[in-house]
Scaffold this motif. Structure first.
Motif, short mmCIF file in Angstrom:
data_model
loop_
_atom_site.label_atom_id
_atom_site.label_comp_id
_atom_site.label_asym_id
_atom_site.label_seq_id
_atom_site.Cartn_x
_atom_site.Cartn_y
_atom_site.Cartn_z
N ALA A 191 2.81 0.46 13.52
CA ALA A 191 2.32 -0.54 12.55
C ALA A 191 3.46 -1.09 11.70
O ALA A 191 3.26 -2.05 10.95
CB ALA A 191 1.26 0.08 11.65
N ILE A 233 -4.84 5.75 8.69
CA ILE A 233 -4.70 5.02 9.96
C ILE A 233 -5.40 3.67 9.89
O ILE A 233 -4.92 2.65 10.41
CB ILE A 233 -5.26 5.86 11.12
N ASN A 234 -6.54 3.63 9.20
CA ASN A 234 -7.32 2.39 9.14
C ASN A 234 -6.74 1.39 8.13
O ASN A 234 -6.97 0.18 8.27
CB ASN A 234 -8.77 2.71 8.74
N GLU A 235 -6.01 1.86 7.12
CA GLU A 235 -5.54 0.97 6.05
C GLU A 235 -4.09 0.52 6.20
O GLU A 235 -3.69 -0.47 5.60
CB GLU A 235 -5.69 1.67 4.69
N LYS A 236 -3.29 1.22 6.94
CA LYS A 236 -1.84 0.97 6.98
C LYS A 236 -1.52 -0.43 7.48
O LYS A 236 -2.29 -1.05 8.21
CB LYS A 236 -1.17 2.01 7.89
N ASN A 237 -0.35 -0.93 7.05
CA ASN A 237 0.20 -2.17 7.61
C ASN A 237 1.73 -2.08 7.53
O ASN A 237 2.28 -1.02 7.19
CB ASN A 237 -0.34 -3.40 6.87
N ASN A 268 1.69 6.30 15.67
CA ASN A 268 0.76 5.22 15.33
C ASN A 268 1.21 4.52 14.04
O ASN A 268 1.16 3.29 13.95
CB ASN A 268 -0.64 5.80 15.16
N VAL A 282 -7.46 9.73 8.76
CA VAL A 282 -8.26 8.64 9.35
C VAL A 282 -8.24 7.42 8.43
O VAL A 282 -8.10 6.28 8.89
CB VAL A 282 -9.70 9.13 9.61
N SER A 283 -8.40 7.66 7.11
CA SER A 283 -8.38 6.55 6.16
C SER A 283 -7.02 5.86 6.18
O SER A 283 -6.93 4.62 6.13
CB SER A 283 -8.69 7.08 4.76
N LYS A 343 0.85 -1.19 0.00
CA LYS A 343 0.00 0.00 0.00
C LYS A 343 0.88 1.24 0.00
O LYS A 343 1.91 1.27 0.67
CB LYS A 343 -0.91 0.03 1.23
N SER A 381 3.57 -0.79 4.13
CA SER A 381 3.00 0.44 3.59
C SER A 381 4.03 1.55 3.56
O SER A 381 4.96 1.60 4.38
CB SER A 381 1.80 0.89 4.45
#
Length: 793
Positions: free
Chosen positions: A438, A401-405, A434, A398-399, A372, A408
């Motif tokens: 991840a 934070i929710n999608e990261k791994n 944050n 926000v998007s 990503k 990324s």
């Protein structure tokens, strides 16, 4: 996982795709370029990179292959399968695909220099030269079928021409004979496909025949004389037969297309794939790009990276790394200093690498494979959605934070901006932590001092800054890793004319802590600038030393060469003197022998013998004075390993000089050799063979190297438009030699259509040239009448 179109557009990958599509040689390849997306796994990315690299190697070595006018034939093949008769245009498109398949296969097989991963695609091409040539021979253009399309068509057209001629001859008697007084004009014309003559209305009864038309004024009637009615009927029948024969020929060729429809479609797909890959190679060449290393470990290292959408003349290369010693990069500096360009370069290069495109950076640049790529760049303020600048940024964050791994790449531009500085800075630090938790790689731009301090205090987080020249009020666009940057707001304001007392009052409002921090940054920047200047001076000194060393070496080599030439000249002169002395002594001895024979006196003979011995002894004792060459003898056990041949490199033992054999040994055992500028004959017993490649072999090797150079730069066509006949042939003469060296047997001469004078001049020379096997006018898709295709022997 698929990367969103929004990310691709934000990082301007869509513009790269548009440039790539503009370089594609076929419409199908342009469509593939417009739809290009990053690979979804690292193996596909590696494979795409290897293809682009091999295509670039082939294009550099042999030139770009020709793809002709290839178009999508899926609809054409489907119609042929259903039994439909294809139009001449469709059949010409089929021939173009078959011709491109054959030419591409010839391209990879002729003068093959190395193996590539593209060989598999080239080998999947299935030419059908028989059908290709039949279509090319039968169809001249979209609305013209050649007489050679079938024997029956040729016979019909011969009859049509004969009938036309007979009709015109008959009508000439009306135009030029006694009937001419009844005609409005002395011409022959056509009405309804039948030949007629224009008769004055008042003379309609004087010319017997069928009336086909009347002029708008009624003063002229168009009459088909009875003498040509039967011939006109015959002509109409022949024209009908011609149409039926053309339809039969087209139907027959359509059936042949139907029989190999799957082969044609496979060829089109492979040609399109190759055209796309070579478009990627051309993009690499134009960007002066190289293949990046796509690694599995989490790191990016770009060396002298240049953003591809910035003018090459003005772009400033940057060195940027992420993931090796630190996983987060905080970039600071003034506005318009290049911070956002750095973020876009990181993201865009990752997208290009995973899409199989080379990146404009130096060799050894490394890019991690990312699942990503998440970005928050630019101001996406929305009135319709009641979103402020801060709110629009926060929606993106926000998007993210929710999608990261942990695979990324996260890029933030002006993180935490648009709200209270204290709260914004705190939010920025929290968001970065944050993302780091991840395991993602992160780069962010900011003006917040708190983030600069955070980078200084936190392991794994590194400061970077974009330079700004306060004296000129211009950014340098250089990225400096390891040092935070200043906003330089006070200095810029002072340079722009803001009163000093206002700046002093503003400085009073800055907290002592922040003022101290900025002063520390300023001192660090000053130290770094000084170090860079010292480094630049040291580099300049080193370059000057290198230059002087190279000049000294060149001077030494020049003097050594001069000394060698002088020594060789002296040896030649000495050898000449010795040979002259020996010749003189032999002549003297011969004369003395002659005198002794004439004077049969015993004492005279003794005196002459004594004089001969003394003279020869003198020459032996004094030869060293005239011949400075140190003589040595060949090892008595040495035997030549083989018979000498012209071109062998040998050692003249007595002279300790290398030479090249120019003539084979004569009856007396003397071998012709050349040492430098001297050609002479040396006894074979004075030679040792040097087991190295002969001059002939060297010439062959050098010729091969020259052939490779010619092959790499050679194109299979030459443009002669605008030249006179003699100028064009002078260029073609040299071009044929290069074509034969490059291994090309078929070339194209582009002379244009025009008056045909240049073509006629070239054809006159081609007929007399022994290198030409055959030549012909270009077929459709090859340039038609504006091109001559030449087959070389």
């Amino acid at each position: 996982m698929k990367i969103s179109n929004k990310t691709l557009k934000t990082l301007e990958f869509d513009k790269i795709r548009n440039i790539l599509a503009s370089l594609a040689p076929t419409a199908g390849a342009a469509a593939l370029a417009s739809e290009l997306t990053p690979a979804e796994n690292i193996d596909f990315a590696h494979r795409a990179q290897r293809r682009t690299t091999d295509a670039r190697r082939l294009a550099d070595a042999k030139g770009m292959p020709s793809f002709g006018g290839v178009v999508d034939l899926s609809g054409v093949c489907e119609r042929a399968d259903k039994g439909a008769t294809l139009t001449p245009r469709e059949l010409m498109d089929v021939a173009a695909v078959l011709r491109s398949s054959r030419m591409l296969k010839d391209y990879i097989r002729s003068n093959k220099l190395f193996d590539t991963v593209l060989d598999e695609i080239f080998e999947r091409l299935l030419p059908d030269k028989k059908l290709e040539e039949r279509i090319a021979r039968s169809i001249i253009s979209e609305d013209m079928i050649a007489d050679e399309a079938s024997p029956a068509l040729g016979d019909i057209r011969r009859k049509i021409r004969a009938t036309n001629s007979r009709i015109k001859d008959t009508l000439k008697t009306y135009v030029n004979g006694s009937y001419s007084k009844y005609l409005q004009e002395n011409i022959v014309t056509q009405r309804g496909g039948r030949y007629v003559v224009p008769v004055r209305a008042e003379c309609r009864n004087d010319v017997k025949g069928l009336i086909h038309d009347t002029s708008s004024s009624g003063a002229t009637i168009f009459v088909e004389p009875m003498a040509v009615v039967e011939a006109n009927n015959e002509l109409r029948m022949l024209e009908s037969k011609e149409a039926h024969e053309i339809e039969r020929v087209l139907m027959e060729m359509s059936a042949e297309v139907s029989a190999i429809a799957s082969q044609i479609l496979l060829n089109y797909e492979n040609i399109t794939e190759l055209a796309f890959i070579f478009a990627c190679a051309e993009l690499s060449r134009r960007m002066d790009a190289c293949e990046p290393i796509i690694c599995e470990d989490r790191r990016i290292e770009l060396k002298r990276a240049r953003h591809p959408l910035i003018d090459k003349a003005t772009v400033v290369p940057i060195n940027v790394a992420l993931g090796k010693d630190y996983d987060t990069l905080i970039i600071t500096g003034p506005n318009t200093g290049g911070k956002t360009v750095t973020l876009k370069t990181l993201g865009l290069f990752a997208l290009m690498a995973q899409s199989g495109l080379h990146i404009p950076a130096e060799d050894g640049s490394c890019v991690c494979f990312f699942e990503k790529i998440l970005v928050d760049l630019g101001d996406e303020q929305s009135i319709e959605q009641s979103l402020s600048t801060f709110s629009s940024h926060m929606v993106n964050i926000v998007s993210i934070i929710n999608e990261k791994n942990d695979r990324s790449l996260v890029l933030f531009d002006e993180l935490g901006a648009g709200t209270d500085p204290v709260e914004g800075a705190a939010l920025a630090v929290a968001v970065i932590e944050n993302v780091r938790d991840a395991g993602a790689l992160c780069a962010a731009t900011t003006h917040y001092t708190e983030l600069k301090a955070y980078a200084l205090d936190t392991e794994g987080v590194c400061n970077a800054s974009c330079e700004f020249d306060v004296e000129t009020l211009r950014p340098t666009y250089k990225l400096v890793i390891g040092a935070p940057g200043k906003s330089n707001a006070f200095a810029i304001s002072a340079k722009l004319g803001l009163p000093e007392h206002i700046i002093e009052r503003a400085e009073g409002y800055v907290s002592e802590e922040n003022k101290h921090f900025e002063n520390v940054i300023g001192e660090l920047e000053a130290s770094r600038y000084e170090m860079e200047r010292e480094l630049e001076r040291a580099r300049a000194v080193r370059e000057e030393c290198e230059r002087q060393r190279e000049e000294s070496e060149r001077e030494i080599r020049r003097k050594l060469d001069s000394a060698e030439k002088t020594l060789e000249s002296a040896r030649a002169k000495a050898q000449t003197m010795v040979e002259s002395a020996k010749a003189s002594s032999d002549f003297i001895m011969a004369q003395m022998d002659k005198v002794r024979r004439e004077r049969d006196s015993e004492r005279l003979g003794e005196e002459l013998d004594r004089a001969r011995r003394e003279l020869r002894e003198h020459i032996r004792n004094n030869e060293g004075k005239y011949n400075p060459v140190t003589e040595r003898k060949r090892d008595e056990k040495y035997v030549l390993p083989r018979v000498l041949k012209v071109g062998d490199e040998v050692l003249i033992v007595s002279l300790s000089r290398k030479a090249v054999v120019t003539d084979l040994p004569d009856k007396s055992g003397k071998v012709g050799v050349q040492a430098g500028i001297i050609r002479t004959k040396i006894d074979i017993s004075d030679l040792e063979l040097l087991e190295e490649e002969s001059v002939a072999e060297k010439f062959s090797r050098q010729r091969g190297a020259y052939k490779m150079t010619v092959s790499r730069d050679f194109r299979d066509e030459i443009d002669l438009r605008g030249k006179t006949g003699d100028e064009a042939w002078s260029a073609v003469d040299k071009y044929f030699d290069e074509a034969q060296l490059a291994g090309f047997s078929r070339v194209r001469l582009i002379h244009g259509k025009g008056t045909g004078a240049l073509k006629n001049a070239l054809w006159k020379y081609l007929k007399a040239d022994g290198r030409v096997a055959s030549f012909r006018i270009g077929a459709y898709g090859e340039g038609d009448g504006g091109v001559t295709v030449v087959e070389l022997k």
